[in-house]
Design an enzyme around this catalytic site. Structure first.
Site, mmCIF file in Angstrom:
data_model
loop_
_atom_site.group_PDB
_atom_site.id
_atom_site.type_symbol
_atom_site.label_atom_id
_atom_site.label_comp_id
_atom_site.label_asym_id
_atom_site.label_seq_id
_atom_site.Cartn_x
_atom_site.Cartn_y
_atom_site.Cartn_z
ATOM 1 C CG LEU A 103 59.712 -22.872 54.110
ATOM 2 C CD1 LEU A 103 60.716 -21.823 54.298
ATOM 3 C CD2 LEU A 103 60.046 -23.786 53.109
ATOM 4 C CB SER A 133 51.920 -22.914 59.814
ATOM 5 O OG SER A 133 53.044 -22.081 59.969
ATOM 6 C CB SER A 134 55.733 -23.120 56.982
ATOM 7 O OG SER A 134 56.969 -23.044 56.325
ATOM 8 C CB SER A 135 55.698 -27.551 54.888
ATOM 9 O OG SER A 135 55.400 -28.715 54.165
ATOM 10 C CG MET A 146 54.150 -24.060 50.890
ATOM 11 S SD MET A 146 55.852 -24.659 50.862
ATOM 12 C CE MET A 146 56.719 -23.177 51.424
#
Length: 449
Positions: A7, A150-152, A155
Site C-alpha cells: 500500500l 493502486s494503494s501506494s 497515493m
C-alpha cells in the site's frame, strides 16, 4: 489507517540527486513489455517498463500505471487490465517500479520533503523523466498524459497531480490518500501512522492550501481532473480517506462539497460527481460497497480510461516503432489461453512479512514456474495459530483462520508461464508473527523462497 507493504510509499533514507542523463534509446517493440534502462534524470533510482500497442495513432496518449508497496511494474502489468485496454484504444502504458525501501519494500515516495515539491527530487522527478522519454522516443502527445495506481501507486497518483499539474491531464487513484497526508518518513509504519490511522480529518481549505502553497507555489495554470476510488470495507487505507481526498480536490477546483450528481453505474459502485459551472466533471468519486483493499477489480480500469477520455478506437499508426534492439521483459502478454493446473513443484511463493505488536501484513508473490499458463487459480496455505485475517488485496480469502484458500479476482486470473502475481493480507495476532506456510497452487505443492 494502517498500511500494508503493498500500500505505501517507499522510504528513502538516502536521496541521490542525479544529474541529467541523456537517455539511451531502447524502445519497446509493439505489444510487448520492455524495460528501458536509461530514461533520463532518475533520483528515485526507479525502474521503467513500457508497453507500446501495435495499433496506435502517430501521437498516442500516455498512462503511467503504478503498483502498490511490495509490487513491481511487470507485476502490475500482468495483474491489471491497462495493457489490454491499451491494445484496444491505442495508448502507451508506463509501468514504473519503485525501489525505495522503509521496511515495506518498493513503495513510492510521497512523504519526503523533496518529493513534495515541484522538481524537488526523488520519485516524482523520475516519473516525469519516464513520461518525457515516451514523448521523445514514441512521439507521445504531451497534452494527453494520465496517472493511475493502486494503494501506494494510488497515493502517488494524487501526489503527482498536485506536484506536476502541468504534466498530467487527469488521474485515477485507487485506495490512495490526499497529497501531503504523510508528515514524514516516521509517519509510515503500520499501526502508528497519523495519515492512515483512521482519524485523519482536515478541512477542505487545509487540504487545498497544501496543494496550492506547498506542491507548486505560484502555479496558476489548469489543474488535472481527478477520479478517486475506495472500498467501504478497506481497513488498510481507511475508507474515510476517500472523503478527505474529495475535500482536497473539490477545494482546489473551487467546487462545492455537495456533488452535482450521484448514481450507481453498476451494482455496488456508488459514484459522486462534482462538476464546474460549464458542466465539466472535475472530480469523480467511487465508493465500492463491501470491498476491502483490493482495487482495481474487473472493469474499474476501463472506467478510469473512460474518465481520461481515451475510449475511442485509434487509427493505425503512421510512425513505425524504431528498429532498435530492445531489452525484453520476461513477463508475457496478459492475454492467455486457459490451461491445466501446474504440475507438482511448478510454483514458487515468496513471502514478506511486516509485523508490529498486534498485527502484520504479509505479501505473497506467486510464480508459475511451469511451462504452461494458469488461468484461474486458488492458493491454499496455513495461517499460524493466533492469526486472523482482517483484510486482503488482489484475492479473496476464506476462511480467515487456520487453512486459508486465496482465490483469484477477475483481473488477475491468469498467471503466465514463468510469470508472477502479487497478493497479500493483513492479520491481527496475539504475539505470533510467524509467516504462513505449506502453499499449494491449484492442488500442487509450491516451493517457498
Amino acid at each position: 489507517m494502517r498500511i500494508r507493504r503493498k500500500l505505501l510509499l517507499g522510504l528513502a533514507t538516502t536521496l541521490v540527486a542525479a544529474g541529467l542523463v541523456a537517455p539511451t534509446f531502447q524502445p519497446a517493440y509493439a505489444a510487448s513489455l520492455v524495460e528501458v534502462t536509461s530514461f533520463g534524470n532518475n533520483p528515485g533510482r526507479m525502474r521503467m517498463h513500457v508497453y507500446v500497442p501495435d495499433n496506435r495513432p502517430a501521437h498516442p496518449a500516455t498512462v503511467i500505471a503504478m503498483h502498490g508497496c511490495g509490487g513491481s511494474g511487470p507485476a502490475f502489468y500482468s495483474g491489471s487490465e491497462f495493457a489490454s485496454l491499451a491494445d484496444r484504444y491505442g495508448f502507451i502504458v508506463i509501468y514504473p517500479t519503485a525501489t525505495q525501501q522503509a521496511g515495506f519494500g518498493n513503495c513510492f515516495d510521497t512523504w519526503s520533503d523533496a518529493a513534495k515539491r515541484h522538481d524537488g527530487g526523488s520519485d516524482p522527478v523520475s516519473l516525469v523523466s519516464m513520461v518525457r522519454y515516451a514523448q521523445q522516443q514514441y512521439g507521445a502527445d504531451p497534452e494527453r498524459v494520465y496517472a493511475t495506481g493502486s494503494s501506494s501507486g494510488g497515493m502517488m497518483t494524487n501526489h503527482m497531480l498536485a506536484v506536476y499539474p502541468e504534466v498530467f491531464k487527469a488521474g485515477a487513484a485507487f485506495m490512495g490518500v490526499p497529497y501531503n497526508c504523510f508528515a514524514g518518513a516516521a509517519d509510515y509504519p503500520p499501526g502508528s501512522s497519523q495519515c492512515t490511522g483512521g482519524s485523519m480529518n482536515r478541512t477542505p481549505q487545509q487540504w487545498g492550501d497544501a496543494v496550492r502553497q506547498q506542491a507548486y507555489p505560484g502555479y496558476s495554470g489548469p489543474r488535472p481532473r481527478v477520479q478517486v476510488w475506495h472500498g467501504t470495507a478497506d481497513t488498510l487505507v481507511p475508507y474515510s480517506l476517500l472523503q478527505e481526498s474529495i475535500e482536497q480536490w473539490t477545494n482546489v477546483f473551487g467546487l462545492s462539497q455537495t456533488p452535482t450528481s450521484s448514481d450507481t453505474p453498476q451494482a455496488g459502485w456508488n459514484r459522486r460527481r462534482y462538476a464546474d459551472g460549464s458542466g465539466t466533471v472535475q472530480v469523480e468519486a467511487y465508493s465500492i460497497q463491501g470491498a476491502g483493499h483490493s482495487l482495481p477489480s474487473g472493469g474499474m480500469a476501463a472506467a478510469a480510461i473512460a474518465f481520461f477520455g481515451l475510449t475511442s478506437t485509434p487509427s493505425p499508426t503512421t510512425t513505425p516503432s524504431p528498429t532498435v534492439t530492445p531489452t525484453p521483459t520476461t513477463t508475457p502478454s496478459p492475454t492467455l489461453p486457459p490451461t491445466t493446473p501446474p504440475a507438482s513443484g511448478a510454483c514458487r511463493v515468496t513471502v514478506a512479512v511486516n509485523a508490529w505488536n498486534t498485527g502484520l501484513t504479509a505479501n505473497l508473490t506467486i510464480t508459475n514456474t511451469g511451462a504452461s499458463a494458469v488461468n484461474g487459480w486458488s492458493l491454499v496455505f496455513g495461517l499460524p495459530a493466533g492469526q486472523t485475517i482482517t483484510s486482503g488485496w488482489n484475492a479473496t480469502y476464506s476462511p480467515t483462520t487456520g487453512q486459508v484458500t486465496a482465490r483469484n479476482l477477475a483481473y488477475n486470473a491468469a498467471i503466465p508461464a514463468n510469470g508472477s502475481i502479487d497478493i497479500g493480507f493483513q492479520v491481527t495476532h496475539g504475539g505470533n508473527a510467524a509467516k504462513p506456510t505449506s502453499f499449494a497452487l491449484n492442488g500442487a505443492s509450491c516451493t517457498v523462497a
